[in-house]
Design a protein around this motif. Structure first.
Motif, PDB file in Angstrom:
ATOM      1  N   UNK A   3      31.139  37.578  31.533  1.00  0.00           N
ATOM      2  CA  UNK A   3      32.746  37.069  30.265  1.00  0.00           C
ATOM      3  C   UNK A   3      33.335  35.998  31.778  1.00  0.00           C
ATOM      4  N   UNK A   4      33.958  36.620  32.853  1.00  0.00           N
ATOM      5  CA  UNK A   4      35.071  35.935  33.821  1.00  0.00           C
ATOM      6  C   UNK A   4      33.889  34.542  34.015  1.00  0.00           C
ATOM      7  N   UNK A   5      32.568  34.186  34.110  1.00  0.00           N
ATOM      8  CA  UNK A   5      31.339  32.765  34.699  1.00  0.00           C
ATOM      9  C   UNK A   5      31.887  32.655  33.716  1.00  0.00           C
ATOM     10  N   UNK A   6      32.075  32.600  32.339  1.00  0.00           N
ATOM     11  CA  UNK A   6      31.902  32.055  30.896  1.00  0.00           C
ATOM     12  C   UNK A   6      33.226  31.045  30.865  1.00  0.00           C
ATOM     13  N   UNK A   7      33.866  31.964  31.591  1.00  0.00           N
ATOM     14  CA  UNK A   7      35.953  31.516  31.257  1.00  0.00           C
ATOM     15  C   UNK A   7      36.475  30.717  32.140  1.00  0.00           C
ATOM     16  N   UNK A  12      33.129  33.125  40.680  1.00  0.00           N
ATOM     17  CA  UNK A  12      34.803  33.181  40.384  1.00  0.00           C
ATOM     18  C   UNK A  12      34.615  34.382  41.500  1.00  0.00           C
ATOM     19  N   UNK A  13      36.168  34.227  42.763  1.00  0.00           N
ATOM     20  CA  UNK A  13      36.895  35.428  42.871  1.00  0.00           C
ATOM     21  C   UNK A  13      37.533  36.227  41.989  1.00  0.00           C
ATOM     22  N   UNK A  23      34.039  36.551  46.584  1.00  0.00           N
ATOM     23  CA  UNK A  23      33.209  35.860  45.349  1.00  0.00           C
ATOM     24  C   UNK A  23      31.478  36.341  44.520  1.00  0.00           C
ATOM     25  N   UNK A  24      31.969  35.576  43.607  1.00  0.00           N
ATOM     26  CA  UNK A  24      30.241  35.820  43.001  1.00  0.00           C
ATOM     27  C   UNK A  24      29.775  34.806  42.339  1.00  0.00           C
ATOM     28  N   UNK A  25      28.722  34.368  43.032  1.00  0.00           N
ATOM     29  CA  UNK A  25      28.226  33.179  42.193  1.00  0.00           C
ATOM     30  C   UNK A  25      27.263  33.643  41.719  1.00  0.00           C
ATOM     31  N   UNK A  26      27.053  32.496  40.146  1.00  0.00           N
ATOM     32  CA  UNK A  26      25.653  32.887  39.247  1.00  0.00           C
ATOM     33  C   UNK A  26      25.041  31.723  39.347  1.00  0.00           C
ATOM     34  N   UNK A  27      25.421  30.498  40.293  1.00  0.00           N
ATOM     35  CA  UNK A  27      24.001  29.331  39.781  1.00  0.00           C
ATOM     36  C   UNK A  27      23.095  29.874  40.996  1.00  0.00           C
TER      37      UNK A  27
END
Length: 72
Positions: A3-7, A12-13, A23-27
């Motif tokens: 949900x955080x990454x969608x927003x 996202x930190x 820091x989370x990275x989804x790429x």
């Protein structure tokens, strides 16, 4: 996390009390670049300290040296 990454996007930190920012990275391409960094640049294992209270001291995400010392 999803949900955080969608927003907020692919980076996202997250601020956890009494811990440095996480820091989370989804790429996938960015994640690959991070794993290619030299150890003196990325300092592997240090970021996992934030997760240690949640995942435990010997999580596979933690520092490899602690995991190895536990197995011996």
């Amino acid at each position: 996390m999803v949900a955080l990454m969608r927003r907020y996007g692919r980076r996202v930190t997250v601020n956890i009390p009494f811990q440095p920012p996480l820091v989370m990275i989804s790429d996938p391409d960015e994640v690959k670049e991070i794993f290619k960094l030299a150890p003196d640049v990325a300092h592997p294992g240090q970021g996992a300290r934030v997760l240690e209270p949640i995942l435990g001291r010997y999580s596979l995400i933690g520092s490899g040296s602690r995991l190895i010392s536990y197995e011996q």
